[in-house]
Design an enzyme around this catalytic site. Sequence first.
Site, PDB file in Angstrom:
ATOM      1  N   PHE A   1       1.361  -1.341   0.216  1.00  0.00           N
ATOM      2  CA  PHE A   1      -0.194  -0.188   0.368  1.00  0.00           C
ATOM      3  C   PHE A   1       1.227   1.280  -0.086  1.00  0.00           C
ATOM      4  O   PHE A   1       1.007   1.433  -0.959  1.00  0.00           O
ATOM      5  CB  PHE A   1      -0.983  -0.327   1.401  1.00  0.00           C
ATOM      6  CG  PHE A   1      -1.842   1.437   1.888  1.00  0.00           C
ATOM      7  CD1 PHE A   1      -1.925   2.135   0.725  1.00  0.00           C
ATOM      8  CD2 PHE A   1      -1.401   1.674   2.997  1.00  0.00           C
ATOM      9  CE1 PHE A   1      -2.355   2.578   1.251  1.00  0.00           C
ATOM     10  CE2 PHE A   1      -2.120   3.336   3.402  1.00  0.00           C
ATOM     11  CZ  PHE A   1      -2.929   4.051   2.446  1.00  0.00           C
TER      12      PHE A   1
ATOM     13  N   SER B   1       1.780  -6.206   8.033  1.00  0.00           N
ATOM     14  CA  SER B   1       1.425  -5.111   8.294  1.00  0.00           C
ATOM     15  C   SER B   1       0.288  -4.750   9.128  1.00  0.00           C
ATOM     16  O   SER B   1      -0.130  -3.702  10.024  1.00  0.00           O
ATOM     17  CB  SER B   1       2.074  -3.456   7.361  1.00  0.00           C
ATOM     18  OG  SER B   1       0.133  -4.470   6.031  1.00  0.00           O
TER      19      SER B   1
ATOM     20  N   THR C   1       6.409   2.939  12.562  1.00  0.00           N
ATOM     21  CA  THR C   1       4.546   2.953  13.649  1.00  0.00           C
ATOM     22  C   THR C   1       4.787   3.465  14.640  1.00  0.00           C
ATOM     23  O   THR C   1       5.732   3.337  15.388  1.00  0.00           O
ATOM     24  CB  THR C   1       4.404   1.573  13.119  1.00  0.00           C
ATOM     25  OG1 THR C   1       2.788   1.934  13.719  1.00  0.00           O
ATOM     26  CG2 THR C   1       4.805   0.487  13.493  1.00  0.00           C
ATOM     27  N   ASP C   2       4.003   4.490  14.542  1.00  0.00           N
ATOM     28  CA  ASP C   2       3.384   5.221  15.929  1.00  0.00           C
ATOM     29  C   ASP C   2       3.288   3.880  16.653  1.00  0.00           C
ATOM     30  O   ASP C   2       2.657   4.447  18.052  1.00  0.00           O
ATOM     31  CB  ASP C   2       2.706   6.056  15.691  1.00  0.00           C
ATOM     32  CG  ASP C   2       0.865   5.413  15.317  1.00  0.00           C
ATOM     33  OD1 ASP C   2       0.869   4.863  14.968  1.00  0.00           O
ATOM     34  OD2 ASP C   2      -0.028   6.374  15.359  1.00  0.00           O
ATOM     35  N   GLU C   3       3.018   2.897  16.330  1.00  0.00           N
ATOM     36  CA  GLU C   3       1.866   1.879  17.380  1.00  0.00           C
ATOM     37  C   GLU C   3       3.408   0.982  18.493  1.00  0.00           C
ATOM     38  O   GLU C   3       3.033   0.567  19.396  1.00  0.00           O
ATOM     39  CB  GLU C   3       1.589   0.658  16.725  1.00  0.00           C
ATOM     40  CG  GLU C   3       0.608   0.501  15.476  1.00  0.00           C
ATOM     41  CD  GLU C   3      -0.276   0.183  15.036  1.00  0.00           C
ATOM     42  OE1 GLU C   3      -0.547  -0.900  15.483  1.00  0.00           O
ATOM     43  OE2 GLU C   3      -0.543   0.045  14.105  1.00  0.00           O
TER      44      GLU C   3
ATOM     45  N   TYR D   1       2.679  -7.124  15.542  1.00  0.00           N
ATOM     46  CA  TYR D   1       2.695  -6.433  15.363  1.00  0.00           C
ATOM     47  C   TYR D   1       4.013  -5.256  15.943  1.00  0.00           C
ATOM     48  O   TYR D   1       4.520  -5.256  15.082  1.00  0.00           O
ATOM     49  CB  TYR D   1       1.386  -5.380  14.021  1.00  0.00           C
ATOM     50  CG  TYR D   1       2.116  -5.104  13.421  1.00  0.00           C
ATOM     51  CD1 TYR D   1       3.083  -4.939  12.623  1.00  0.00           C
ATOM     52  CD2 TYR D   1       1.848  -3.541  13.718  1.00  0.00           C
ATOM     53  CE1 TYR D   1       3.167  -3.876  11.747  1.00  0.00           C
ATOM     54  CE2 TYR D   1       1.877  -2.551  12.974  1.00  0.00           C
ATOM     55  CZ  TYR D   1       2.747  -1.763  11.326  1.00  0.00           C
ATOM     56  OH  TYR D   1       2.767  -1.117  11.075  1.00  0.00           O
TER      57      TYR D   1
ATOM     58  N   LYS E   1       8.035  -4.677  14.944  1.00  0.00           N
ATOM     59  CA  LYS E   1       9.055  -2.818  13.779  1.00  0.00           C
ATOM     60  C   LYS E   1       9.260  -2.460  15.719  1.00  0.00           C
ATOM     61  O   LYS E   1      10.507  -2.224  14.851  1.00  0.00           O
ATOM     62  CB  LYS E   1       7.303  -2.036  13.670  1.00  0.00           C
ATOM     63  CG  LYS E   1       6.407  -2.648  12.998  1.00  0.00           C
ATOM     64  CD  LYS E   1       7.360  -2.579  11.774  1.00  0.00           C
ATOM     65  CE  LYS E   1       7.651  -1.762  11.111  1.00  0.00           C
ATOM     66  NZ  LYS E   1       8.488  -1.708   9.392  1.00  0.00           N
TER      67      LYS E   1
ATOM     68  N   ASN F   1      -1.782   5.601  11.377  1.00  0.00           N
ATOM     69  CA  ASN F   1      -2.733   5.042  10.301  1.00  0.00           C
ATOM     70  C   ASN F   1      -3.275   5.813   8.629  1.00  0.00           C
ATOM     71  O   ASN F   1      -3.398   6.997   8.905  1.00  0.00           O
ATOM     72  CB  ASN F   1      -3.760   5.146  10.898  1.00  0.00           C
ATOM     73  CG  ASN F   1      -3.709   4.452  12.000  1.00  0.00           C
ATOM     74  OD1 ASN F   1      -3.036   3.685  13.330  1.00  0.00           O
ATOM     75  ND2 ASN F   1      -4.902   2.924  12.059  1.00  0.00           N
TER      76      ASN F   1
ATOM     77  N   LYS G   1      -7.658  -3.832   6.401  1.00  0.00           N
ATOM     78  CA  LYS G   1      -7.452  -2.428   6.715  1.00  0.00           C
ATOM     79  C   LYS G   1      -8.804  -1.875   7.388  1.00  0.00           C
ATOM     80  O   LYS G   1      -9.970  -1.704   5.982  1.00  0.00           O
ATOM     81  CB  LYS G   1      -6.637  -1.646   6.416  1.00  0.00           C
ATOM     82  CG  LYS G   1      -4.722  -2.208   6.452  1.00  0.00           C
ATOM     83  CD  LYS G   1      -4.219  -2.820   7.875  1.00  0.00           C
ATOM     84  CE  LYS G   1      -2.950  -3.818   7.588  1.00  0.00           C
ATOM     85  NZ  LYS G   1      -2.173  -2.459   6.703  1.00  0.00           N
TER      86      LYS G   1
END
Length: 352
Positions: free
Chosen positions: A11, A84, A133-135, A159, A163, A188, A198
């Site tokens: 993506f 992802s 990612t912010d996660e 996940y 990361k 996101n 998603k």
Amino acid sequence: MSILVTGGAGFIGSNFVLDWLRQSDEPVVNLDVLTYAGNPENLASLDGDARHVFVKGDICDRALIDRLLAEHRPRAIVHFAAESHVDRSISGPGAFMRTNVEGTFNLLEAARAYWSQLAGEEKASFRFHHVSTDEVYGSLQAQDPPFAETNPYEPNSPYSASKAASDHLVRAWHHTYGLPVVTTNCSNNYGPYHFPEKLIPLMIVNALAGKPLPVYGDGQQIRDWLYVTDHCSGIRAVLAGGRLGETYNIGGWNEKANIDIVETVCALLDELRPDPAGPYSRLISYVKDRPGHDRRYAIDARKIERELGWRPAETFETGIRKTVQWYLDHPDWVARVQSGAYRDWVSQQYGG
Ligand code: NAD
Ligand code: TYD
């Protein structure tokens, strides 16, 4: 000069490659193993374009990466390739450890060997850009300030843990070996070519098919949403001017509860493709929550603005309208992704 992109059929990666070649003639070598999430059709507009070299291959294949680096001598690696999807990481974490952790390790080692034998300006200007990612920062309470780059890492899902591990490897390769790295942690994304597993693309394609719109738990979980081309411009800004070894948060200043996202998608579809059966929101269906579901993510994107002058170009209102319109305008892409037709094409084209 060229750049090596990993995961450029996914993506964000495919949006990045398309965007890059819209703005520059610098060639892109695109390494992607084409998992279920990698779709060469995203790049169909580049067919026959000599600036795009697609290589089907795995970031865990060290010999292949060594060969690509020696052959193309890229001035930068932009590393998107990853597993992802949080829900998939819960049901099958192994693939996340392999690609996100081992794959990043492998790429770092190949990059280090390549960079070590460069000299002069080529060596000084080389970059390894890690897309994250912010996660990795975990979950915020309602009253907490948004994630800054200085927040501790508290990943909660397989996940985000994978990361976070990859971010730590990238940091260590800079600290120990001096590899010239930059890392971006983004919120996101949404936009064209988003795989319909998603939240946003799933809601659009399910609504159009008259299927239920599954909202996890109470639907009050909050995410920050950024239109994908804004993420791409943020990456370009950090690649061009980010300080070595630094991390930059990228976000849209756009916190929304999931249920509000779903309601917005429904309202846009009511306007753009009304359903005689009634408003699309009738399809909203609350379902069992995701295990360990993070409650809130929010990004403090002041560092990238202060240092590099980057801000998102889209608001949520403009970005979500473009996104819904894109899905309405590309029913063939959706149908082929859903039917698995593009997987058949991949096996035919690449032999399995
Ligand atoms: P995606 O799942 O759509 O695409 C991932 C791509 O990587 C696919 O094309 C896949 O074929 C490829 N890939 C997977 N394993 C590979 C391997 N072993 N070797 C080579 N290629 C492999 O993911 P995305 O949403 O485009 O995310 C891209 C990157 O951005 C990821 O690193 C992700 O963690 C990060 N990110 C995503 C978001 C988001 O909202 N989607 C937000 C912040 C950061
Ligand atoms: P997702 O798009 O999977 O991204 P992430 O988990 O990486 O943030 O999910 C976004 C939010 O939407 C997340 O809080 C989970 C929720 N969600 C649903 O409520 N229903 C769904 O069917 C999906 C896929 C996600």
